[in-house]
Design an enzyme around this catalytic site. Structure first.
Site, PDB file in Angstrom:
ATOM      1  N   VAL A   1       0.841  -1.205   0.000  1.00 55.43           N
ATOM      2  CA  VAL A   1       0.000   0.000   0.000  1.00 55.43           C
ATOM      3  C   VAL A   1       0.873   1.251   0.000  1.00 55.43           C
ATOM      4  CG1 VAL A   1      -2.056  -1.011   1.068  1.00 55.43           C
ATOM      5  CG2 VAL A   1      -0.201  -0.166   2.534  1.00 55.43           C
TER       6      VAL A   1
ATOM      7  N   ARG B   1       4.154   2.487  -2.469  1.00 53.51           N
ATOM      8  CA  ARG B   1       4.278   2.969  -3.847  1.00 53.51           C
ATOM      9  C   ARG B   1       4.795   1.814  -4.696  1.00 53.51           C
ATOM     10  NH1 ARG B   1       1.369   6.458  -2.772  1.00 53.51           N
ATOM     11  NH2 ARG B   1       1.595   8.703  -3.011  1.00 53.51           N
TER      12      ARG B   1
ATOM     13  N   GLU C   1       0.616   3.139 -13.269  1.00 59.59           N
ATOM     14  CA  GLU C   1      -0.802   3.229 -12.919  1.00 59.59           C
ATOM     15  C   GLU C   1      -1.521   4.108 -13.929  1.00 59.59           C
ATOM     16  OE1 GLU C   1      -1.179   4.487  -8.824  1.00 59.59           O
ATOM     17  OE2 GLU C   1       0.191   2.944  -8.123  1.00 59.59           O
TER      18      GLU C   1
ATOM     19  N   HIS D   1      -5.169   1.725  -6.452  1.00 59.71           N
ATOM     20  CA  HIS D   1      -4.634   2.816  -5.630  1.00 59.71           C
ATOM     21  C   HIS D   1      -5.781   3.494  -4.857  1.00 59.71           C
ATOM     22  CE1 HIS D   1      -1.119   5.892  -5.233  1.00 59.71           C
ATOM     23  NE2 HIS D   1      -1.842   5.857  -4.132  1.00 59.71           N
TER      24      HIS D   1
END
Ligand code: NDP
Ligand code: 7N6
Length: 310
Positions: free
Chosen positions: A226, A228, A257, A276
């Site tokens: 959680v 990067r 992403e 995310h």
């Protein structure tokens, strides 16, 4: 005294509606305005933003506030050169990201992700007798013990898990049985059923989890990221999953992403992909506003800002 003109960059809309945030801040400054793509930044003293854009550097901003805790996308040196202060939103995600990280652990232990996949096909399948396990007897190693890490650690501990951790300055942390320095990373992760990453992305943490770290982990261990994406070498992760060096992964963040459509991470039973979204919650705008309101007061009073990065 002079009070500041505050811009709200339209990019905050990725996380909450800009007008809702503007209304929340209305009591803190007489002039709070939403700045969209074509709009000039010129009147603004301060800017609250999700995205970073190069044009922020040449505007006449004194201060930029990131609505994220992570500020790895900002050019620290260039901001420093131009005398622009940068503040971040650390301190507001411990409960929600803690719930997401421990939620992923619960899903793996209780097989919720597998049941949901079967449900989508209208199929009724019991798990094998030894697929599911109780979290109570398991251990978690939390890498990074700031707001996120502590939020994960206290929740894992509340479920009866043994919690250890890794921290740059390894001082004791409440609810964490053993805190190790980064030099002891391999020993720290060796016994853990879950390894949860909660470090910022920096030169020191980029690629922190790669082939050697996955080899050091148990082969029935789950990685939870959680933090990067680039903290993990994603190709090495895929290799480790293929080779059975680890059992699975719960991933909220990725090297690229959105996660590309053709990524091999999408279609694996023991990988849970979240977009995310670990920090998303309906109070997000209020939590950011609390930080910004306090800093506007300090800024207008000429005091030093909280959550300052640059
Ligand atoms: P904090 O600053 O509160 O905590 C960071 C922690 O990481 C500290 O304990 C720090 O140790 C530790 N750390 C830093 N460098 C290293 C290193 N090289 N080795 C080991 N530990 C290290 O930040 P937050 O907890 O608020 O956020 C952490 C990161 O998580 C953010 O930077 C962001 O990238 C990401 N994040 C992701 C979210 C999501 O939605 N998925 C939501 C919020 C944050 P020490 O205290 O000893 O310096
Ligand atoms: C938006 C993401 C952070 O660094 O990436 C996270 O704070 C927040 C909910």
């Amino acid at each position: 005294s002079d009070s500041s003109t505050v811009g709200i960059h339209d990019s905050v809309t990725d996380v909450f509606p800009a007008p809702v945030f503007r209304d929340e801040l209305a009591d803190a400054a007489p002039d709070v305005r939403i700045v969209s793509d074509g709009d000039a930044l010129a009147p603004c003293d301060a800017l609250v933003t999700f995205r970073y854009e190069d044009r922020f550097l040449s505007a006449d901003l004194d201060w930029i506030h990131s609505i994220q805790a992570g500020v790895d996308r900002f050019p620290f040196d260039a901001l420093r050169e131009r005398g622009i202060t940068l503040t971040n939103s650390t301190g507001i995600h411990g409960d929600v990201v803690g719930e997401t990280a421990v939620g992923l652990m619960l899903a793996f232990a209780r097989r919720l992700h597998v049941h949901r996949s079967h449900q989508e096909r209208g199929e009724w399948h019991k798990p094998a007798w030894d697929d599911a396990f109780p979290l109570r007897r398991e251990s978690a190693c939390v890498v990074g013990l700031g707001t996120l890490g502590r939020g994960i650690a206290t929740r894992a501990s509340a479920l009866g898990m043994d919690v250890t951790g890794v921290k740059r300055t390894p001082v004791p942390v409440d609810g964490v049985d053993r805190v190790s320095p980064p030099e002891r990373l391999h020993e720290a992760v060796a016994d853990a059923r879950f390894v949860a990453l909660a470090v910022p992305l920096t030169d020191d943490t980029e690629g922190m989890f790669s082939t050697a770290e996955f080899a050091a982990m148990r082969d029935d261990a789950y990685l939870i990221n959680v933090a990067r994406g680039p903290v993990v070498d994603q190709a090495a992760l895929v290799d480790a999953l293929d080779a059975g060096e680890i059992a699975g992964a719960g991933l909220d963040v990725f090297e690229a992403e959105p996660l590309p459509e053709d990524s091999t991470l999408w279609n694996r039973e023991e990988v849970i992909v979240t977009p995310h979204a670990a920090g998303f919650n309906d109070e997000y705008y209020e939590r950011v506003a609390t930080i910004v309101r306090e800093n506007l007061r300090r800024f207008d009073a000429g005091e030093s800002l909280t959550n300052r990065v640059v």
